[in-house]
Design a protein around this motif. Structure first.
Motif, PDB file in Angstrom:
ATOM      1  N   ARG A  25       0.834  -1.200   0.000  1.00  0.00           N
ATOM      2  CA  ARG A  25       0.000   0.000   0.000  1.00  0.00           C
ATOM      3  C   ARG A  25       0.871   1.254   0.000  1.00  0.00           C
ATOM      4  NH1 ARG A  25      -2.464  -0.779   4.489  1.00  0.00           N
ATOM      5  NH2 ARG A  25      -3.992  -2.237   3.609  1.00  0.00           N
ATOM      6  N   THR A  26       1.936   1.235   0.817  1.00  0.00           N
ATOM      7  CA  THR A  26       2.852   2.374   0.864  1.00  0.00           C
ATOM      8  C   THR A  26       3.544   2.589  -0.471  1.00  0.00           C
ATOM      9  OG1 THR A  26       3.260   1.966   3.221  1.00  0.00           O
ATOM     10  CG2 THR A  26       4.845   3.356   2.059  1.00  0.00           C
ATOM     11  N   ALA A  27       4.006   1.471  -1.085  1.00  0.00           N
ATOM     12  CA  ALA A  27       4.675   1.572  -2.384  1.00  0.00           C
ATOM     13  C   ALA A  27       3.724   2.101  -3.448  1.00  0.00           C
ATOM     14  CB  ALA A  27       5.217   0.206  -2.787  1.00  0.00           C
ATOM     15  N   LYS A  28       2.460   1.662  -3.388  1.00  0.00           N
ATOM     16  CA  LYS A  28       1.465   2.130  -4.354  1.00  0.00           C
ATOM     17  C   LYS A  28       1.199   3.627  -4.187  1.00  0.00           C
ATOM     18  CE  LYS A  28      -1.977  -0.558  -5.333  1.00  0.00           C
ATOM     19  NZ  LYS A  28      -3.256  -1.315  -5.251  1.00  0.00           N
ATOM     20  N   MET A  30       3.287   5.839  -2.863  1.00  0.00           N
ATOM     21  CA  MET A  30       4.491   6.569  -3.281  1.00  0.00           C
ATOM     22  C   MET A  30       4.548   6.679  -4.799  1.00  0.00           C
ATOM     23  SD  MET A  30       7.424   5.235  -0.623  1.00  0.00           S
ATOM     24  CE  MET A  30       8.650   6.338  -1.326  1.00  0.00           C
ATOM     25  N   TRP A  31       4.177   5.608  -5.485  1.00  0.00           N
ATOM     26  CA  TRP A  31       4.164   5.647  -6.954  1.00  0.00           C
ATOM     27  C   TRP A  31       3.093   6.607  -7.455  1.00  0.00           C
ATOM     28  CZ3 TRP A  31       7.105   4.840 -10.882  1.00  0.00           C
ATOM     29  CH2 TRP A  31       6.553   4.757 -12.171  1.00  0.00           C
ATOM     30  N   LYS A  32       1.951   6.633  -6.770  1.00  0.00           N
ATOM     31  CA  LYS A  32       0.856   7.517  -7.161  1.00  0.00           C
ATOM     32  C   LYS A  32       1.285   8.980  -7.058  1.00  0.00           C
ATOM     33  CE  LYS A  32      -3.933   8.699  -5.967  1.00  0.00           C
ATOM     34  NZ  LYS A  32      -5.069   8.402  -5.054  1.00  0.00           N
ATOM     35  N   TYR A  33       2.023   9.301  -5.997  1.00  0.00           N
ATOM     36  CA  TYR A  33       2.458  10.687  -5.767  1.00  0.00           C
ATOM     37  C   TYR A  33       3.939  10.864  -6.087  1.00  0.00           C
ATOM     38  CZ  TYR A  33      -1.974  10.899  -3.229  1.00  0.00           C
ATOM     39  OH  TYR A  33      -3.289  10.850  -2.894  1.00  0.00           O
ATOM     40  N   ARG A  34       4.421  10.093  -7.062  1.00  0.00           N
ATOM     41  CA  ARG A  34       5.854  10.101  -7.383  1.00  0.00           C
ATOM     42  C   ARG A  34       6.354  11.473  -7.817  1.00  0.00           C
ATOM     43  NH1 ARG A  34       2.899   7.635 -11.183  1.00  0.00           N
ATOM     44  NH2 ARG A  34       3.121   8.184 -13.397  1.00  0.00           N
ATOM     45  N   HIS A  35       5.493  12.261  -8.472  1.00  0.00           N
ATOM     46  CA  HIS A  35       5.920  13.587  -8.930  1.00  0.00           C
ATOM     47  C   HIS A  35       6.213  14.512  -7.749  1.00  0.00           C
ATOM     48  CE1 HIS A  35       3.424  11.949 -12.297  1.00  0.00           C
ATOM     49  NE2 HIS A  35       4.504  12.323 -12.981  1.00  0.00           N
ATOM     50  N   TYR A  36       5.441  14.363  -6.691  1.00  0.00           N
ATOM     51  CA  TYR A  36       5.689  15.171  -5.492  1.00  0.00           C
ATOM     52  C   TYR A  36       6.984  14.751  -4.814  1.00  0.00           C
ATOM     53  CZ  TYR A  36       0.820  16.570  -6.087  1.00  0.00           C
ATOM     54  OH  TYR A  36      -0.349  17.052  -6.593  1.00  0.00           O
ATOM     55  N   TYR A  37       7.244  13.450  -4.812  1.00  0.00           N
ATOM     56  CA  TYR A  37       8.494  12.962  -4.214  1.00  0.00           C
ATOM     57  C   TYR A  37       9.708  13.420  -5.019  1.00  0.00           C
ATOM     58  CZ  TYR A  37       6.001  10.011  -0.885  1.00  0.00           C
ATOM     59  OH  TYR A  37       5.228   9.572   0.154  1.00  0.00           O
ATOM     60  N   ILE A  38       9.546  13.496  -6.325  1.00  0.00           N
ATOM     61  CA  ILE A  38      10.643  13.987  -7.168  1.00  0.00           C
ATOM     62  C   ILE A  38      10.931  15.453  -6.842  1.00  0.00           C
ATOM     63  CG2 ILE A  38      11.300  14.536  -9.545  1.00  0.00           C
ATOM     64  CD1 ILE A  38       9.764  11.996 -10.403  1.00  0.00           C
TER      65      ILE A  38
END
Length: 325
Positions: A25-28, A30-38
């Motif tokens: 769930r956490t990985a999903k 993080m992938w969903k909000y990957r642009h924010y993490y970038i």
């Protein structure tokens, strides 16, 4: 025996399955909000390389540093530098100056943006309000190198505007930046001038989030603007004030190196020399790196302890509403 072992194995299987599900769930997410993490990545890298990686140099505080042997090859001396630190009379003077100036900053500089934000909130002329905000923000974007030169010119005993009016009133000119009686006052007033506008932004944002219905209800009940400011506005922004106060308390050992370094001189070392300027002078000028690393470590440990204590104390207020974590 077999019953309990089977039950334990099923519980372990259930626990491990729950962990796997949470990780997925956490990985999903993080992938969903990957642009924010970038977008967050540059800030994370900045803190890693400029705040955490240099922490390896802390071992200098426990070594007799040698240029030939390097940081990791130098000999261990244990707590020798700390014994020298606590046995030095000059260090206690520097520590006292740091604490006194920091408490002045908390008492005056920290409170000023709160008062300024409350006053700005009462202005009804939008154009004038924006003009005042813009003017108050400007000093924040000027470095202390430039501001220091401006303050020196304003307070100059021969050509300064301040002393010009003092002489017009029939008094002798005051050497503000060379006087032990006036230097700390100059620090606090100039710091308020430089930071009050910028510091008020977060309080104005907190005020903007207050429900207008509260003011309408208070107005119907006959409350004055003064009463609404102290009964509605101030209590509503109190959580923000407490959190920023914890941060301020954590930086109590940082009394403002940039400002003091650009304004002080040997004649006011007695009241102006703080830990940061002491470390600069002894460490970078006299090249005594191992000793000043011990001083810096002591300063940061004290700041860390103060943040923890402040968080614990404020956490007991209103069921932990004002805690950082």
């Amino acid at each position: 025996m077999h019953f309990f072992s089977g039950k334990e194995s099923s519980m372990q299987h259930f626990t491990s399955s729950g962990i796997v599900l949470r990780r997925r769930r956490t990985a999903k997410e993080m992938w969903k909000y990957r642009h924010y993490y970038i977008l967050l990545l540059p800030a994370l890298l900045f803190f890693v390389f400029f705040h955490y990686v240099p922490m390896a140099g802390v071992i200098l505080a426990f070594k007799d540093f040698s240029y030939a042997k390097g940081i990791f090859g130098s000999e261990w001396v244990g707590l020798e530098h700390f014994r020298r630190l606590f046995g030095s009379a000059s260090f206690y003077e520097v520590l006292g100056n740091t604490l006194i100036i920091s408490f002045y900053r908390i008492a005056f500089v920290f409170v000023s943006p709160i008062i300024f934000a409350l006053l700005l909130n009462e202005l009804r002329n939008v154009r004038f309000k924006r003009f005042v905000q813009t003017i108050s923000y400007l000093p924040h974007f000027i470095s202390w190198v430039v501001l220091g030169g401006i303050i020196m010119e304003l307070l100059s005993p021969t050509r300064g505007v301040v002393n010009y009016f003092i002489k017009l009133l029939g008094f002798e000119p005051i050497y503000f930046l060379s006087s032990n009686d006036h230097f700390r006052g100059v620090l606090i007033v100039s710091d308020i001038w430089q930071s009050v506008g910028w510091g008020s932004i977060i309080y104005l944002a907190a005020i903007a989030g207050i429900n207008p219905d509260q003011y309408e209800s208070a107005s119907i009940d006959g409350a004055t603007r003064w009463q609404m400011a102290f009964r509605i506005t101030l209590p509503s922004i109190l959580p923000t004030v407490v959190i920023l106060f914890i941060f301020q308390l954590g930086g109590i050992m940082h009394a403002g190196f940039d400002q003091i370094f650009n304004l002080y001189n040997p004649s006011v070392y007695k009241v102006a020399d703080i830990i940061d300027t002491y470390v600069y002078r002894i460490g970078l000028v006299n090249l005594d790196y191992d000793y000043t690393t011990a001083v810096g470590l002591f300063k940061n440990v004290v700041g860390f302890i103060l943040v923890i204590l402040a968080n614990v104390v404020t956490g007991r207020i209103r069921e932990g509403e004002y805690r950082l974590w």
